[in-house]
Scaffold this active site. Structure first.
Site, PDB file in Angstrom:
ATOM      1  N   ARG A  21      -9.335   1.212   8.899  1.00 40.11           N
ATOM      2  CA  ARG A  21      -8.829  -0.116   9.256  1.00 40.11           C
ATOM      3  C   ARG A  21      -9.840  -0.929  10.054  1.00 40.11           C
ATOM      4  O   ARG A  21      -9.538  -2.053  10.421  1.00 40.11           O
ATOM      5  CB  ARG A  21      -7.563   0.036  10.075  1.00 40.11           C
ATOM      6  CG  ARG A  21      -6.285  -0.260   9.274  1.00 40.11           C
ATOM      7  CD  ARG A  21      -5.107  -0.054  10.189  1.00 40.11           C
ATOM      8  NE  ARG A  21      -3.934  -0.770   9.833  1.00 40.11           N
ATOM      9  CZ  ARG A  21      -2.948  -0.278   9.092  1.00 40.11           C
ATOM     10  NH1 ARG A  21      -3.042   0.910   8.553  1.00 40.11           N
ATOM     11  NH2 ARG A  21      -1.865  -0.985   8.875  1.00 40.11           N
TER      12      ARG A  21
ATOM     13  N   ARG B 214      -0.272  -8.539  13.404  1.00 44.33           N
ATOM     14  CA  ARG B 214      -0.846  -7.537  12.492  1.00 44.33           C
ATOM     15  C   ARG B 214      -1.725  -8.213  11.442  1.00 44.33           C
ATOM     16  O   ARG B 214      -2.756  -7.677  11.042  1.00 44.33           O
ATOM     17  CB  ARG B 214       0.270  -6.718  11.836  1.00 44.33           C
ATOM     18  CG  ARG B 214       0.881  -5.710  12.813  1.00 44.33           C
ATOM     19  CD  ARG B 214       2.256  -5.251  12.401  1.00 44.33           C
ATOM     20  NE  ARG B 214       2.289  -4.577  11.145  1.00 44.33           N
ATOM     21  CZ  ARG B 214       3.405  -4.431  10.416  1.00 44.33           C
ATOM     22  NH1 ARG B 214       4.553  -4.926  10.843  1.00 44.33           N
ATOM     23  NH2 ARG B 214       3.365  -3.782   9.292  1.00 44.33           N
TER      24      ARG B 214
ATOM     25  N   ARG C 131      12.215  -1.374  11.541  1.00 45.08           N
ATOM     26  CA  ARG C 131      10.969  -0.923  12.168  1.00 45.08           C
ATOM     27  C   ARG C 131      10.609  -1.857  13.316  1.00 45.08           C
ATOM     28  O   ARG C 131      10.653  -3.081  13.143  1.00 45.08           O
ATOM     29  CB  ARG C 131       9.862  -0.912  11.111  1.00 45.08           C
ATOM     30  CG  ARG C 131       9.210   0.441  10.968  1.00 45.08           C
ATOM     31  CD  ARG C 131       8.273   0.479   9.813  1.00 45.08           C
ATOM     32  NE  ARG C 131       6.993  -0.162  10.098  1.00 45.08           N
ATOM     33  CZ  ARG C 131       5.947  -0.095   9.296  1.00 45.08           C
ATOM     34  NH1 ARG C 131       6.043   0.590   8.166  1.00 45.08           N
ATOM     35  NH2 ARG C 131       4.823  -0.692   9.588  1.00 45.08           N
TER      36      ARG C 131
ATOM     37  N   LYS D  62       0.828  -1.219   0.000  1.00 48.99           N
ATOM     38  CA  LYS D  62       0.000   0.000   0.000  1.00 48.99           C
ATOM     39  C   LYS D  62       0.858   1.262   0.000  1.00 48.99           C
ATOM     40  O   LYS D  62       0.671   2.149  -0.819  1.00 48.99           O
ATOM     41  CB  LYS D  62      -0.910   0.068   1.245  1.00 48.99           C
ATOM     42  CG  LYS D  62      -1.880  -1.070   1.407  1.00 48.99           C
ATOM     43  CD  LYS D  62      -2.769  -0.873   2.626  1.00 48.99           C
ATOM     44  CE  LYS D  62      -2.007  -0.750   3.928  1.00 48.99           C
ATOM     45  NZ  LYS D  62      -1.356  -1.961   4.398  1.00 48.99           N
TER      46      LYS D  62
ATOM     47  N   ARG E 280      12.138  -5.954   5.136  1.00 46.21           N
ATOM     48  CA  ARG E 280      12.107  -4.554   5.572  1.00 46.21           C
ATOM     49  C   ARG E 280      12.665  -4.421   6.986  1.00 46.21           C
ATOM     50  O   ARG E 280      13.305  -3.421   7.308  1.00 46.21           O
ATOM     51  CB  ARG E 280      10.666  -4.025   5.528  1.00 46.21           C
ATOM     52  CG  ARG E 280      10.594  -2.551   5.872  1.00 46.21           C
ATOM     53  CD  ARG E 280       9.226  -1.965   5.634  1.00 46.21           C
ATOM     54  NE  ARG E 280       8.244  -2.463   6.582  1.00 46.21           N
ATOM     55  CZ  ARG E 280       6.941  -2.184   6.540  1.00 46.21           C
ATOM     56  NH1 ARG E 280       6.466  -1.424   5.575  1.00 46.21           N
ATOM     57  NH2 ARG E 280       6.110  -2.662   7.439  1.00 46.21           N
TER      58      ARG E 280
HETATM   59  P1  B4P Z   1       3.874  -1.788   2.370  1.00 45.61           P
HETATM   60  O1  B4P Z   1       2.736  -2.731   2.280  1.00 45.61           O
HETATM   61  O2  B4P Z   1       3.881  -0.656   1.432  1.00 45.61           O
HETATM   62  O3  B4P Z   1       3.871  -1.495   3.912  1.00 45.61           O
HETATM   63  P2  B4P Z   1       3.108  -0.388   4.722  1.00 45.61           P
HETATM   64  O4  B4P Z   1       2.422   0.607   3.890  1.00 45.61           O
HETATM   65  O5  B4P Z   1       4.121   0.113   5.629  1.00 45.61           O
HETATM   66  O6  B4P Z   1       1.911  -1.131   5.443  1.00 45.61           O
HETATM   67  P3  B4P Z   1       1.795  -1.641   6.905  1.00 45.61           P
HETATM   68  O7  B4P Z   1       0.399  -2.144   7.024  1.00 45.61           O
HETATM   69  O8  B4P Z   1       2.915  -2.592   7.160  1.00 45.61           O
HETATM   70  O9  B4P Z   1       2.023  -0.411   7.907  1.00 45.61           O
HETATM   71  P4  B4P Z   1       1.247   0.908   8.316  1.00 45.61           P
HETATM   72  O10 B4P Z   1       2.266   1.961   8.295  1.00 45.61           O
HETATM   73  O11 B4P Z   1       0.010   1.130   7.501  1.00 45.61           O
HETATM   74  O12 B4P Z   1       5.296  -2.437   2.106  1.00 45.61           O
HETATM   75  C1  B4P Z   1       5.890  -3.427   2.872  1.00 45.61           C
HETATM   76  C2  B4P Z   1       7.261  -3.817   2.312  1.00 45.61           C
HETATM   77  O13 B4P Z   1       7.095  -4.534   1.103  1.00 45.61           O
HETATM   78  C3  B4P Z   1       8.168  -2.638   1.974  1.00 45.61           C
HETATM   79  O14 B4P Z   1       9.457  -2.926   2.456  1.00 45.61           O
HETATM   80  C4  B4P Z   1       8.162  -2.553   0.458  1.00 45.61           C
HETATM   81  O15 B4P Z   1       9.394  -2.109  -0.072  1.00 45.61           O
HETATM   82  C5  B4P Z   1       7.913  -4.002   0.059  1.00 45.61           C
HETATM   83  N1  B4P Z   1       7.177  -4.129  -1.180  1.00 45.61           N
HETATM   84  C6  B4P Z   1       6.109  -3.397  -1.571  1.00 45.61           C
HETATM   85  N2  B4P Z   1       5.662  -3.820  -2.770  1.00 45.61           N
HETATM   86  C7  B4P Z   1       6.480  -4.872  -3.138  1.00 45.61           C
HETATM   87  C8  B4P Z   1       6.517  -5.748  -4.289  1.00 45.61           C
HETATM   88  N3  B4P Z   1       5.637  -5.645  -5.299  1.00 45.61           N
HETATM   89  N4  B4P Z   1       7.481  -6.704  -4.308  1.00 45.61           N
HETATM   90  C9  B4P Z   1       8.363  -6.833  -3.300  1.00 45.61           C
HETATM   91  N5  B4P Z   1       8.378  -6.034  -2.199  1.00 45.61           N
HETATM   92  C10 B4P Z   1       7.445  -5.064  -2.128  1.00 45.61           C
HETATM   93  O16 B4P Z   1       0.773   0.602   9.823  1.00 45.61           O
HETATM   94  C11 B4P Z   1       1.682   0.360  10.874  1.00 45.61           C
HETATM   95  C12 B4P Z   1       0.947   0.347  12.234  1.00 45.61           C
HETATM   96  O17 B4P Z   1       0.387   1.669  12.513  1.00 45.61           O
HETATM   97  C13 B4P Z   1      -0.259  -0.589  12.363  1.00 45.61           C
HETATM   98  O18 B4P Z   1       0.105  -1.913  12.711  1.00 45.61           O
HETATM   99  C14 B4P Z   1      -1.080   0.119  13.490  1.00 45.61           C
HETATM  100  O19 B4P Z   1      -0.560  -0.161  14.769  1.00 45.61           O
HETATM  101  C15 B4P Z   1      -0.868   1.586  13.196  1.00 45.61           C
HETATM  102  N6  B4P Z   1      -1.931   2.169  12.358  1.00 45.61           N
HETATM  103  C16 B4P Z   1      -1.781   2.670  11.089  1.00 45.61           C
HETATM  104  N7  B4P Z   1      -2.952   3.125  10.620  1.00 45.61           N
HETATM  105  C17 B4P Z   1      -3.884   2.893  11.599  1.00 45.61           C
HETATM  106  C18 B4P Z   1      -5.287   3.119  11.705  1.00 45.61           C
HETATM  107  N8  B4P Z   1      -5.991   3.641  10.692  1.00 45.61           N
HETATM  108  N9  B4P Z   1      -5.910   2.773  12.846  1.00 45.61           N
HETATM  109  C19 B4P Z   1      -5.244   2.241  13.872  1.00 45.61           C
HETATM  110  N10 B4P Z   1      -3.913   1.987  13.840  1.00 45.61           N
HETATM  111  C20 B4P Z   1      -3.239   2.307  12.716  1.00 45.61           C
END
Ligand code: B4P
Length: 188
Positions: free
Chosen positions: A88, A144, A133, A13, A127
């Site tokens: 979420r 998660r 992280r 995402k 990652r």
């Molecule tokens: P991404 O999937 O892009 O990871 P993300 O956006 O960080 O999502 P995530 O759900 O983990 O974290 P968020 O910050 O939303 O990429 C993951 C990895 O994969 C990267 O290293 C990337 O380079 C790699 N990648 C991507 N595409 C690829 C491909 N095609 N091939 C290979 N590799 C690839 O949330 C973190 C925490 O914040 C949550 O657990 C929660 O505690 C809190 N939070 C956030 N929003 C919230 C909300 N609305 N309500 C409550 N808590 C919330």
């Protein structure tokens, strides 16, 4: 255009939202990024959020809504946005509808990025090594994913019921996934 990006942790995402911002000029609003910034700056909200994030739990709805509303008040949002990581759960989905109705910027399309569990663990473990992280340990990643299945997966139905949901195959290279997203947006 106003896009909601849905998908499990590690589905890409954040990665795809950054590309959409760059290529379509939309504002990228990631609640995960906003929360990590609050933690880094040691704000009251950040201090409260940290223990939930480190455990892989959702941060309480009221705290996240507060951050989101502040962000939606910024100027760049007027030309459209990508919401990455929000809503979420169903409470956040209703809160979002209400806030967007108030500012006259309803969601146009929701994209659900699909990736299998083995790929998620592999991407997030990679990652963990690259970025260190604190929520990318195997135990927290599993939690998660459980939280996602229980609380976030039902959000897709809300958009499907409105005819706004498009499913995107998130397997393959970053560019392949982007091309699928671009095709879904073009077709809409
Ligand atoms: P991404 O999937 O892009 O990871 P993300 O956006 O960080 O999502 P995530 O759900 O983990 O974290 P968020 O910050 O939303 O990429 C993951 C990895 O994969 C990267 O290293 C990337 O380079 C790699 N990648 C991507 N595409 C690829 C491909 N095609 N091939 C290979 N590799 C690839 O949330 C973190 C925490 O914040 C949550 O657990 C929660 O505690 C809190 N939070 C956030 N929003 C919230 C909300 N609305 N309500 C409550 N808590 C919330």
């Amino acid at each position: 255009m106003r896009i909601v990006l849905l998908g499990p942790p590690g589905s890409g995402k954040g990665t795809q939202a950054a590309l959409l911002r760059e290529r379509l000029g939309l504002a990228h609003i990631s609640t995960g990024v906003l929360l990590r910034e609050a933690v880094r700056h040691g704000t009251d909200l950040g201090l409260q959020a940290k223990r939930y994030m480190d455990a892989g739990e959702l941060v309480p709805d009221a705290l996240v809504l507060d951050l989101l509303e502040q962000r939606l008040g910024q100027q760049d949002v007027g030309s459209g946005f990508i919401l990455d990581g929000y809503p979420r759960n169903l409470t956040q989905t209703e809160a979002l509808d209400e806030v967007l109705r108030r500012i006259g910027q309803p969601v146009d399309i929701a994209l659900a990025v699909k990736v299998n569990e083995a790929e998620i663990v592999e991407r997030l473990s990679k990652r963990a090594i690259e970025e260190g992280r604190s929520d990318d340990t195997e135990e927290v990643i599993r939690n998660r994913m459980r939280v996602y299945a229980e609380q976030t997966a039902p959000v897709a139905k809300h958009y499907a019921d409105r005819g706004q949901l498009r499913e995107i195959d998130g397997m393959g290279s970053i560019d392949e996934v982007y091309q699928r997203i671009a095709a879904a947006l073009d077709a809409d």
